[in-house]
Write a protein that holds these residues in place. Structure first.
Motif, PDB file in Angstrom:
ATOM      1  N   CYS A  59       0.847  -1.190   0.000  1.00 33.54           N
ATOM      2  CA  CYS A  59       0.000   0.000   0.000  1.00 33.54           C
ATOM      3  C   CYS A  59       0.886   1.244   0.000  1.00 33.54           C
ATOM      4  O   CYS A  59       1.774   1.389   0.832  1.00 33.54           O
ATOM      5  CB  CYS A  59      -0.926   0.015   1.207  1.00 33.54           C
ATOM      6  SG  CYS A  59      -1.974   1.496   1.249  1.00 33.54           S
ATOM      7  N   SER A  60       0.613   2.123  -0.946  1.00 38.30           N
ATOM      8  CA  SER A  60       1.447   3.315  -1.092  1.00 38.30           C
ATOM      9  C   SER A  60       1.151   4.342  -0.009  1.00 38.30           C
ATOM     10  O   SER A  60       1.885   5.310   0.143  1.00 38.30           O
ATOM     11  CB  SER A  60       1.235   3.931  -2.473  1.00 38.30           C
ATOM     12  OG  SER A  60      -0.143   4.109  -2.707  1.00 38.30           O
ATOM     13  N   LYS A  61       0.094   4.127   0.748  1.00 36.42           N
ATOM     14  CA  LYS A  61      -0.234   5.090   1.799  1.00 36.42           C
ATOM     15  C   LYS A  61       0.229   4.593   3.179  1.00 36.42           C
ATOM     16  O   LYS A  61       1.019   5.251   3.827  1.00 36.42           O
ATOM     17  CB  LYS A  61      -1.737   5.367   1.822  1.00 36.42           C
ATOM     18  CG  LYS A  61      -2.110   6.528   2.722  1.00 36.42           C
ATOM     19  CD  LYS A  61      -3.575   6.884   2.563  1.00 36.42           C
ATOM     20  CE  LYS A  61      -4.014   7.886   3.621  1.00 36.42           C
ATOM     21  NZ  LYS A  61      -5.485   8.006   3.642  1.00 36.42           N
ATOM     22  N   CYS A  62      -0.256   3.420   3.578  1.00 34.85           N
ATOM     23  CA  CYS A  62       0.094   2.925   4.910  1.00 34.85           C
ATOM     24  C   CYS A  62       1.299   1.998   4.853  1.00 34.85           C
ATOM     25  O   CYS A  62       1.769   1.539   5.883  1.00 34.85           O
ATOM     26  CB  CYS A  62      -1.099   2.215   5.553  1.00 34.85           C
ATOM     27  SG  CYS A  62      -1.575   0.684   4.724  1.00 34.85           S
ATOM     28  N   SER A  63       1.759   1.711   3.665  1.00 30.96           N
ATOM     29  CA  SER A  63       2.913   0.854   3.420  1.00 30.96           C
ATOM     30  C   SER A  63       2.779  -0.549   4.021  1.00 30.96           C
ATOM     31  O   SER A  63       3.763  -1.226   4.258  1.00 30.96           O
ATOM     32  CB  SER A  63       4.200   1.526   3.884  1.00 30.96           C
ATOM     33  OG  SER A  63       4.292   1.550   5.274  1.00 30.96           O
ATOM     34  N   ARG A  64       1.551  -0.958   4.235  1.00 28.73           N
ATOM     35  CA  ARG A  64       1.302  -2.322   4.653  1.00 28.73           C
ATOM     36  C   ARG A  64       1.625  -3.255   3.490  1.00 28.73           C
ATOM     37  O   ARG A  64       1.479  -2.880   2.333  1.00 28.73           O
ATOM     38  CB  ARG A  64      -0.173  -2.449   5.019  1.00 28.73           C
ATOM     39  CG  ARG A  64      -0.520  -3.683   5.798  1.00 28.73           C
ATOM     40  CD  ARG A  64      -2.027  -3.901   5.805  1.00 28.73           C
ATOM     41  NE  ARG A  64      -2.766  -2.652   5.667  1.00 28.73           N
ATOM     42  CZ  ARG A  64      -3.635  -2.196   6.571  1.00 28.73           C
ATOM     43  NH1 ARG A  64      -3.878  -2.877   7.651  1.00 28.73           N
ATOM     44  NH2 ARG A  64      -4.286  -1.059   6.347  1.00 28.73           N
ATOM     45  N   VAL A  65       2.054  -4.462   3.811  1.00 27.43           N
ATOM     46  CA  VAL A  65       2.352  -5.427   2.759  1.00 27.43           C
ATOM     47  C   VAL A  65       1.406  -6.607   2.867  1.00 27.43           C
ATOM     48  O   VAL A  65       1.339  -7.251   3.913  1.00 27.43           O
ATOM     49  CB  VAL A  65       3.814  -5.931   2.847  1.00 27.43           C
ATOM     50  CG1 VAL A  65       4.074  -6.978   1.776  1.00 27.43           C
ATOM     51  CG2 VAL A  65       4.781  -4.771   2.706  1.00 27.43           C
TER      52      VAL A  65
ATOM     53  N   CYS B 116      -4.516   0.117  -0.491  1.00 29.29           N
ATOM     54  CA  CYS B 116      -5.210  -1.047   0.055  1.00 29.29           C
ATOM     55  C   CYS B 116      -6.660  -0.661   0.373  1.00 29.29           C
ATOM     56  O   CYS B 116      -6.997   0.516   0.414  1.00 29.29           O
ATOM     57  CB  CYS B 116      -4.501  -1.571   1.297  1.00 29.29           C
ATOM     58  SG  CYS B 116      -4.692  -0.535   2.763  1.00 29.29           S
ATOM     59  N   HIS B 117      -7.479  -1.685   0.589  1.00 24.30           N
ATOM     60  CA  HIS B 117      -8.906  -1.424   0.817  1.00 24.30           C
ATOM     61  C   HIS B 117      -9.155  -0.422   1.940  1.00 24.30           C
ATOM     62  O   HIS B 117      -9.957   0.492   1.801  1.00 24.30           O
ATOM     63  CB  HIS B 117      -9.628  -2.737   1.129  1.00 24.30           C
ATOM     64  CG  HIS B 117      -9.925  -3.509  -0.104  1.00 24.30           C
ATOM     65  ND1 HIS B 117     -10.328  -2.908  -1.276  1.00 24.30           N
ATOM     66  CD2 HIS B 117      -9.869  -4.844  -0.368  1.00 24.30           C
ATOM     67  CE1 HIS B 117     -10.513  -3.822  -2.200  1.00 24.30           C
ATOM     68  NE2 HIS B 117     -10.223  -5.007  -1.686  1.00 24.30           N
ATOM     69  N   GLN B 118      -8.443  -0.636   3.035  1.00 24.55           N
ATOM     70  CA  GLN B 118      -8.639   0.252   4.182  1.00 24.55           C
ATOM     71  C   GLN B 118      -8.363   1.707   3.821  1.00 24.55           C
ATOM     72  O   GLN B 118      -9.179   2.587   4.067  1.00 24.55           O
ATOM     73  CB  GLN B 118      -7.720  -0.161   5.327  1.00 24.55           C
ATOM     74  CG  GLN B 118      -8.474  -0.773   6.491  1.00 24.55           C
ATOM     75  CD  GLN B 118      -7.533  -1.125   7.624  1.00 24.55           C
ATOM     76  OE1 GLN B 118      -6.837  -0.276   8.156  1.00 24.55           O
ATOM     77  NE2 GLN B 118      -7.511  -2.393   7.970  1.00 24.55           N
ATOM     78  N   CYS B 119      -7.226   1.927   3.217  1.00 25.45           N
ATOM     79  CA  CYS B 119      -6.845   3.304   2.873  1.00 25.45           C
ATOM     80  C   CYS B 119      -7.761   3.877   1.803  1.00 25.45           C
ATOM     81  O   CYS B 119      -8.057   5.059   1.802  1.00 25.45           O
ATOM     82  CB  CYS B 119      -5.388   3.348   2.416  1.00 25.45           C
ATOM     83  SG  CYS B 119      -4.230   3.064   3.777  1.00 25.45           S
ATOM     84  N   ARG B 120      -8.216   3.043   0.916  1.00 26.59           N
ATOM     85  CA  ARG B 120      -9.112   3.522  -0.128  1.00 26.59           C
ATOM     86  C   ARG B 120     -10.434   3.986   0.470  1.00 26.59           C
ATOM     87  O   ARG B 120     -10.957   5.040   0.116  1.00 26.59           O
ATOM     88  CB  ARG B 120      -9.368   2.426  -1.157  1.00 26.59           C
ATOM     89  CG  ARG B 120     -10.293   2.915  -2.270  1.00 26.59           C
ATOM     90  CD  ARG B 120     -10.351   1.929  -3.403  1.00 26.59           C
ATOM     91  NE  ARG B 120     -10.691   0.599  -2.920  1.00 26.59           N
ATOM     92  CZ  ARG B 120     -10.812  -0.460  -3.711  1.00 26.59           C
ATOM     93  NH1 ARG B 120     -10.595  -0.341  -4.997  1.00 26.59           N
ATOM     94  NH2 ARG B 120     -11.113  -1.629  -3.228  1.00 26.59           N
ATOM     95  N   THR B 121     -10.951   3.208   1.402  1.00 17.35           N
ATOM     96  CA  THR B 121     -12.207   3.569   2.059  1.00 17.35           C
ATOM     97  C   THR B 121     -12.077   4.909   2.755  1.00 17.35           C
ATOM     98  O   THR B 121     -12.920   5.787   2.603  1.00 17.35           O
ATOM     99  CB  THR B 121     -12.587   2.482   3.094  1.00 17.35           C
ATOM    100  OG1 THR B 121     -12.633   1.237   2.432  1.00 17.35           O
ATOM    101  CG2 THR B 121     -13.933   2.793   3.691  1.00 17.35           C
ATOM    102  N   VAL B 122     -11.024   5.076   3.499  1.00 22.24           N
ATOM    103  CA  VAL B 122     -10.788   6.336   4.194  1.00 22.24           C
ATOM    104  C   VAL B 122     -10.712   7.486   3.186  1.00 22.24           C
ATOM    105  O   VAL B 122     -11.332   8.529   3.360  1.00 22.24           O
ATOM    106  CB  VAL B 122      -9.468   6.272   4.997  1.00 22.24           C
ATOM    107  CG1 VAL B 122      -9.135   7.654   5.569  1.00 22.24           C
ATOM    108  CG2 VAL B 122      -9.602   5.266   6.128  1.00 22.24           C
ATOM    109  N   ALA B 123      -9.968   7.268   2.102  1.00 21.52           N
ATOM    110  CA  ALA B 123      -9.783   8.307   1.098  1.00 21.52           C
ATOM    111  C   ALA B 123     -11.107   8.681   0.436  1.00 21.52           C
ATOM    112  O   ALA B 123     -11.369   9.837   0.148  1.00 21.52           O
ATOM    113  CB  ALA B 123      -8.799   7.839   0.034  1.00 21.52           C
ATOM    114  N   ASP B 124     -11.969   7.660   0.214  1.00 23.56           N
ATOM    115  CA  ASP B 124     -13.272   7.942  -0.381  1.00 23.56           C
ATOM    116  C   ASP B 124     -14.088   8.860   0.505  1.00 23.56           C
ATOM    117  O   ASP B 124     -14.705   9.810   0.047  1.00 23.56           O
ATOM    118  CB  ASP B 124     -14.051   6.624  -0.591  1.00 23.56           C
ATOM    119  CG  ASP B 124     -13.492   5.849  -1.774  1.00 23.56           C
ATOM    120  OD1 ASP B 124     -12.680   6.432  -2.508  1.00 23.56           O
ATOM    121  OD2 ASP B 124     -13.859   4.681  -1.946  1.00 23.56           O
TER     122      ASP B 124
END
Lengths: 155, 155
Positions: free
Chosen positions: A104-110, A142-150
């Motif tokens: 994930c380019s935002k939270c850098s989770r792998v 990632c899904h989590q970051c995308r949801t937040v961004a939305d």
DNA sequence: CTTAAAACAGGAATAATTACTATTGTAAAC
DNA sequence: GTTTACAATAGTAATTATTCCTGTTTTAAG
């Protein structure tokens, strides 16, 4: 721009490259043009240092920082791309079973991507040499970051 | 480093891991076991610093260098793998058309691998998030280096 | 027990890259 | 055609991840 043939045609001295830069909101400075021409002319996928050495023959006063700065800018503007992946801390995995990774380019989770989500790499790559390893890496949100961004557009 | 045996008792949960290490000709030191356990226990694919911080809670005297040294060793022995690619100079490409790269591990030349040598990356990876980029990298010996290696075994 | 080799801690060193600062070039407004 | 404002630059300092070095400790073997 986007492809090598176009760039090659342009770099032989025409006005196309400066125009193309302007279209991307990048000012066509001599240093910038020299760097871009050097990249386009050669197929060796050079690193910053190599470009620096070459460009210096034409522009002896250019600084290494200018090369780095412009490579960054040109990449950000989508005019060039990195061959190697982002330079960040090395991460390790004790799971040796064949799988790939989504970073994930935002939270850098792998996240682990099972092989089923990829087609097996074909033997055709052997045409280039003896393949010892293949590395596949996805980057995105990632899904989590995308949801937040939305929900909240910024950050 | 005082009372190593105590530390050893603490960090040695089962006998499986030490045995596995010995099989790979790696001495199962407490530090090594702790690093490997940390890596195996978590799915986050940690970097050296993260592992260091965690292991330090059990072995407060461990050094960061030991973490790096052991990660290198364990990777070389095939007990763990890197998630991210080798950390080296960034290389750039002006050709933005979709293709991949073969990097020779000896002469470090970079060859272009056309997409036809790969299957297109499927949308299944979207299950993990919004894929913004895919990076595929082959490593091995290029034809030239392989030929040389065949002739004169060393180097 | 003694000895040699491997592993260690701590800190110094390295290499690629980025940040900082003062200066210069350039496009547009006047 | 000056003036003005801002982007870009050169040169150098700083940063970051990683590796190297030195002296010490631990382990395995005789």
């Amino acid at each position: 721009m986007a492809n090598l043939k176009q760039i090659n045609r342009i770099t032989t001295g025409g006005k196309g490259l400066p125009k193309s830069l302007r279209r991307h909101a990048v000012r066509p400075t001599p240093q910038r043009l020299a760097i871009l021409r050097e990249l386009a002319a050669r197929k060796i996928h050079p690193d910053a240092e190599t470009i620096y050495e070459q460009v210096r023959q034409r522009l002896p006063a250019i600084s290494l920082d200018t090369v780095y700065r412009n490579l960054r800018l040109l990449e950000a503007r989508g005019l060039i791309m990195r061959v190697t992946t982002v330079r960040e801390r090395a991460r390790y995995d004790a799971d040796l079973s064949p799988h790939s990774h989504f970073i994930c380019s935002k939270c850098s989770r792998v996240l682990d991507v099972p092989v089923s989500a990829l087609r097996p790499i074909p033997a055709e790559a052997d045409a280039f040499g003896t393949v010892a390893s293949v590395h596949v890496e996805f980057r995105g949100l990632c899904h989590q970051c995308r949801t937040v961004a939305d929900g909240q557009q910024g950050q």
